[in-house]
Design a protein around this motif. Sequence first.
Motif, mmCIF file in Angstrom:
data_model
loop_
_atom_site.group_PDB
_atom_site.id
_atom_site.type_symbol
_atom_site.label_atom_id
_atom_site.label_comp_id
_atom_site.label_asym_id
_atom_site.label_seq_id
_atom_site.Cartn_x
_atom_site.Cartn_y
_atom_site.Cartn_z
ATOM 1 N N ARG A 214 0.942 -1.196 0.030
ATOM 2 C CA ARG A 214 -0.039 0.352 0.272
ATOM 3 C C ARG A 214 0.728 1.396 -0.163
ATOM 4 N NH1 ARG A 214 -5.150 -1.441 4.285
ATOM 5 N NH2 ARG A 214 -5.321 -3.230 3.404
ATOM 6 N N THR A 215 2.129 1.048 0.721
ATOM 7 C CA THR A 215 2.489 2.375 1.123
ATOM 8 C C THR A 215 3.260 2.516 -0.419
ATOM 9 O OG1 THR A 215 3.080 1.716 3.064
ATOM 10 C CG2 THR A 215 5.253 3.186 1.855
ATOM 11 N N LYS A 217 2.794 1.903 -3.101
ATOM 12 C CA LYS A 217 1.322 2.123 -4.634
ATOM 13 C C LYS A 217 1.109 4.009 -4.081
ATOM 14 C CE LYS A 217 -1.383 -2.259 -4.488
ATOM 15 N NZ LYS A 217 -2.841 -2.767 -4.493
ATOM 16 N N ARG A 218 1.389 4.982 -2.788
ATOM 17 C CA ARG A 218 0.696 5.425 -2.459
ATOM 18 C C ARG A 218 1.854 6.805 -3.233
ATOM 19 N NH1 ARG A 218 -1.093 3.750 2.226
ATOM 20 N NH2 ARG A 218 1.311 4.339 3.328
#
Length: 252
Positions: A214-215, A217-218
């Motif tokens: 998730r990190t 992707k951000r």
Amino acid sequence: MGSKRRADYYDGPAHDYVSYWDGRDYEHAAEEVAIRKLLGDNMFEHAADIGGGYGRLSLLLRRYAERVTLAEPSKRQLDVAADFLAGHPEIERLQTQADDLAFADGSLDLVTMIRVSHHLPTPAVEFAELSRVLVSGGTAIVEVANVAHARNRLRYLLRRRPLPVKPVDIRSPENRHDGEIPFVNHNPHVVIDQLAAVGLRTVRVLSVSNLRSRTLKRVLPHRTLVALESFLQPVLAPLFFGPSIFLLLRKR
């Protein structure tokens, strides 16, 4: 033979597989990159996307085969596919199960089975069916939900335990009951041996979804993330690094 597997897991309204892919553009792109790498410039007569859901990857297979069949056990997913593939009448839809495929012996020259192995605690019958429907010299791509991925390997190392050989049930305790969808991770070495036992020889391996975070992707643009993924897939393959392993197989 007659199927012995339950096939209606994804028929219920709670399982919206199209919505599942919202926010998973990177994972989808990573799988498309892997398929393109494995198939290269090859063309096939008849491909089947086994357990292909609503046809997410069937569209890509159309670039490699004159004829493509979405072979899916869930009627609901096939109904969704009718809309998703509405602009592609050349892609056929067939309700059939991976343990009892409705194809004649040696009738296909390409089969793919992506995101199916994690529902198969004992996949030997399904692997035998893939081999049966493939012509001699035919090609298969099988994706393995990988218990030996890097994070897991570290966990087992810290616990001073060897990596499991048998499939590992990754469901939460409350979901481990009859009627709930099986979710397992496999040891890729074992899967390669199982496939070899039914005449499917592994000719290439890719490590896929290596940057699933998730990190990341951000903080990284999608294009950058996919470019890095493309570079890493063959580099990390010998380590079975990623959570998903793609195997290119040839029928003897």
